[in-house]
Design a protein around this motif. Structure first.
Motif, PDB file in Angstrom:
ATOM      1  N   LEU A  82       1.873  -8.856 -11.082  1.00 51.78           N
ATOM      2  CA  LEU A  82       3.297  -8.564 -10.942  1.00 51.78           C
ATOM      3  C   LEU A  82       4.129  -9.413 -11.897  1.00 51.78           C
ATOM      4  O   LEU A  82       5.109  -8.928 -12.472  1.00 51.78           O
ATOM      5  N   ALA A  83       3.743 -10.662 -12.095  1.00 50.42           N
ATOM      6  CA  ALA A  83       4.465 -11.513 -13.046  1.00 50.42           C
ATOM      7  C   ALA A  83       4.372 -10.929 -14.461  1.00 50.42           C
ATOM      8  O   ALA A  83       5.363 -10.905 -15.194  1.00 50.42           O
ATOM      9  N   THR A  84       3.209 -10.430 -14.830  1.00 47.35           N
ATOM     10  CA  THR A  84       3.026  -9.807 -16.144  1.00 47.35           C
ATOM     11  C   THR A  84       3.882  -8.550 -16.268  1.00 47.35           C
ATOM     12  O   THR A  84       4.517  -8.315 -17.306  1.00 47.35           O
ATOM     13  N   ILE A  85       3.928  -7.759 -15.217  1.00 50.49           N
ATOM     14  CA  ILE A  85       4.734  -6.532 -15.203  1.00 50.49           C
ATOM     15  C   ILE A  85       6.214  -6.877 -15.381  1.00 50.49           C
ATOM     16  O   ILE A  85       6.928  -6.241 -16.153  1.00 50.49           O
ATOM     17  N   ALA A  86       6.666  -7.890 -14.666  1.00 48.31           N
ATOM     18  CA  ALA A  86       8.084  -8.280 -14.726  1.00 48.31           C
ATOM     19  C   ALA A  86       8.464  -8.834 -16.099  1.00 48.31           C
ATOM     20  O   ALA A  86       9.594  -8.654 -16.551  1.00 48.31           O
ATOM     21  N   GLN A  87       7.536  -9.509 -16.757  1.00 50.72           N
ATOM     22  CA  GLN A  87       7.825 -10.114 -18.067  1.00 50.72           C
ATOM     23  C   GLN A  87       7.734  -9.118 -19.215  1.00 50.72           C
ATOM     24  O   GLN A  87       8.263  -9.374 -20.295  1.00 50.72           O
ATOM     25  N   TYR A  88       7.071  -8.008 -18.993  1.00 49.23           N
ATOM     26  CA  TYR A  88       6.864  -7.025 -20.060  1.00 49.23           C
ATOM     27  C   TYR A  88       8.216  -6.461 -20.507  1.00 49.23           C
ATOM     28  O   TYR A  88       9.050  -6.107 -19.690  1.00 49.23           O
ATOM     29  N   GLN A  89       8.441  -6.401 -21.819  1.00 44.45           N
ATOM     30  CA  GLN A  89       9.723  -5.954 -22.392  1.00 44.45           C
ATOM     31  C   GLN A  89       9.521  -4.670 -23.192  1.00 44.45           C
ATOM     32  O   GLN A  89       9.329  -4.726 -24.407  1.00 44.45           O
ATOM     33  N   PRO A  90       9.579  -3.501 -22.548  1.00 44.22           N
ATOM     34  CA  PRO A  90       9.351  -2.261 -23.286  1.00 44.22           C
ATOM     35  C   PRO A  90      10.549  -1.772 -24.086  1.00 44.22           C
ATOM     36  O   PRO A  90      10.403  -0.907 -24.951  1.00 44.22           O
ATOM     37  N   PHE A  91      11.722  -2.317 -23.817  1.00 45.17           N
ATOM     38  CA  PHE A  91      12.941  -1.876 -24.490  1.00 45.17           C
ATOM     39  C   PHE A  91      13.631  -3.073 -25.127  1.00 45.17           C
ATOM     40  O   PHE A  91      13.527  -4.195 -24.640  1.00 45.17           O
TER      41      PHE A  91
END
Length: 178
Positions: A82-91
């Motif tokens: 979840l931490a990785t998901i939250a940090q991911y910057q797709p935009f």
């Protein structure tokens, strides 16, 4: 013992109302420990000795169907995931800085096929942008969610179940449980 977050679909929407204390008890019946809920939209945090999410998802789905009388698709992520998901910057920051812009994260059971992703990407509008990364789809909505131009059924387009959360909720979960 690993800590997990279960994102449940069909909890407190569409006429399916479940009190959070009752939901916690249902998870405790399955012998999960340190069970907590986070806001009343089907986010359950728990500890389990299980090392693989898929059997846990199946166990929860079976139990909730028996107890609630309807199917509740379940999507489990570890606190690290979840931490990785939250940090991911797709935009880009420029895309995110617009007034009223929001990101929603769809949790999926598996990574969608390339064909399913292309179908979804073809539904983008001037208001709605989609991005896939592993088992999540990120949706940039450049207006209020209720004013989105996207009118499709995401689950039908992708050919799989999904549940969505606002990125703010995901970041709050990470801050509290990581």
């Amino acid at each position: 013992m690993p800590k997990y977050i279960a994102f449940l679909r069909a909890i407190n929407v569409g006429g399916h109302t479940v009190k959070m204390d009752a939901l916690r008890l249902l998870f405790e019946e399955m012998e999960f420990s340190n069970v907590e809920t986070f806001i009343a939209s089907g986010n359950v945090i728990f500890d389990s000795p299980g090392k693989h999410p898929q059997p846990l998802e199946q166990k929860i789905e079976k139990h909730l169907k028996e107890k609630l009388g309807y199917a509740v698709a379940t999507f489990i992520r570890s606190t690290v995931e979840l931490a990785t998901i939250a940090q991911y910057q797709p935009f880009s920051d420029a895309e995110l800085s617009g007034e009223g812009h929001g990101i929603y994260i769809a949790f999926l059971p598996d990574e969608p096929t390339g064909e399913a992703q292309q179908k979804m990407l073809s539904m983008q509008t001037t208001v709605d942008a989609f991005h896939f990364h592993q088992r999540e789809m990120y949706w940039l909505c450049r207006t209020r969610f209720s004013e989105s131009l996207f009118k499709g059924n995401m689950e039908k387009i992708l050919g799989m179940s999904a549940t969505m959360r606002n990125s703010t909720t995901v970041k709050k979960l990470v801050a509290k449980y990581s």
